[in-house]
Design an enzyme around this catalytic site. Sequence first.
Site, PDB file in Angstrom:
ATOM      1  N   LEU A  44     101.983  13.230  38.621  1.00 26.26           N
ATOM      2  CA  LEU A  44     100.844  12.328  38.515  1.00 26.26           C
ATOM      3  C   LEU A  44     100.834  11.422  39.734  1.00 26.26           C
ATOM      4  O   LEU A  44     101.894  11.058  40.256  1.00 26.26           O
ATOM      5  CB  LEU A  44     100.937  11.470  37.246  1.00 26.26           C
ATOM      6  N   ASP A  45      99.645  11.042  40.191  1.00 24.38           N
ATOM      7  CA  ASP A  45      99.547  10.097  41.298  1.00 24.38           C
ATOM      8  C   ASP A  45     100.209   8.781  40.918  1.00 24.38           C
ATOM      9  O   ASP A  45     100.322   8.436  39.735  1.00 24.38           O
ATOM     10  CB  ASP A  45      98.081   9.852  41.663  1.00 24.38           C
ATOM     11  N   LYS A  46     100.614   8.029  41.909  1.00 25.79           N
ATOM     12  CA  LYS A  46     101.323   6.775  41.685  1.00 25.79           C
ATOM     13  C   LYS A  46     100.592   5.852  40.706  1.00 25.79           C
ATOM     14  O   LYS A  46     101.202   5.298  39.787  1.00 25.79           O
ATOM     15  CB  LYS A  46     101.517   6.056  43.024  1.00 25.79           C
ATOM     16  N   THR A  82      98.234   6.629  38.563  1.00 22.80           N
ATOM     17  CA  THR A  82      97.773   7.292  37.343  1.00 22.80           C
ATOM     18  C   THR A  82      98.906   7.237  36.325  1.00 22.80           C
ATOM     19  O   THR A  82     100.043   7.581  36.639  1.00 22.80           O
ATOM     20  CB  THR A  82      97.383   8.759  37.610  1.00 22.80           C
ATOM     21  N   ARG A 140      90.044  12.613  40.779  1.00 20.14           N
ATOM     22  CA  ARG A 140      89.526  11.469  41.534  1.00 20.14           C
ATOM     23  C   ARG A 140      88.469  11.901  42.545  1.00 20.14           C
ATOM     24  O   ARG A 140      87.410  11.273  42.669  1.00 20.14           O
ATOM     25  CB  ARG A 140      90.685  10.746  42.218  1.00 20.14           C
TER      26      ARG A 140
END
Length: 301
Positions: free
Chosen positions: A137-139, A141, A237
Amino acid sequence: MENGFIKLISKEENIRLDLFLKKTNPSLSREFIKKLIKENCVYVNGSIKKPSYKVKVNDLVEINLKEPEPLNLKPEKLNIEIVYEDNDIIVVNKPQGMLTHPVGNKKEGTLVNALLYYSKNLSRIGGVLRPGIIHRLDKDTSGLLLVAKNDFSHKILSNDLKERKIKRIYYAVVKGIVKEDKGVIEIPLTKSFKSKKFVKPSFSGREAVTEFKVLKRYKEYTLLEVSLRTGRTHQIRVHLSYIGYPIVGDKIYGISCPELQGQLLHAKKIVFTHPRTKEKMSFDIPLPSYFEDFLQRVDER
């Protein structure tokens, strides 16, 4: 896999060797693949090839997975929520603001550091910087991540992810009123020429498919349920921004919001088959408090 070797018969035509390896082994990091090729651990039809070699249909590609290097990452006692655990897997709720794994010089404060402190058993297939990590997961998120505690589980779950057998459902708040009740976004994505950290739509890019469904419309915002058919970097996103509904709090592709630390994107649910028992597993967690607070504020306007 035999004696540390992975053998693959290519069904692809005219694809770079490094990209072929990443596509067929999504759990292996790009850095680890680059290292394997550099150290002559990848063979095509019995010969050493460069990363730029164009793999052809029916090429035999062999990967020599050597004994993994000792981990030199620091285990850290960090605040993470373990949603489920058994001898093979961990399901963890990653908080917003935490990297999934070390990147560049950032080798502390990540989920991997926390997992190394929490568990002595993590798979090693993903390389020394991504032990146990099946997907990321993105930082900024938050939400559910699936972690493998051994190589047996990692191989099966990684393959299930590649074959789109793992279902991941996200909640997102976007700016604007989405008119359609549901829809599918099919727009290929590629890395930006300006920075490899960013992604942009490109018809010459890799396939990327996102499904969405409206859960609630507010005066200026919409709450969406989003699911992934593919799992490209920053996919949700970029896709939502491209169709005109940027995610609130996304400082790169969306709209910044002073009251938020990051984007309102939460991996709320994950469904998969247990690698050993073959039981269907399903986990659904609540929205974070900051997410709920934002929805309450806009609902009162």
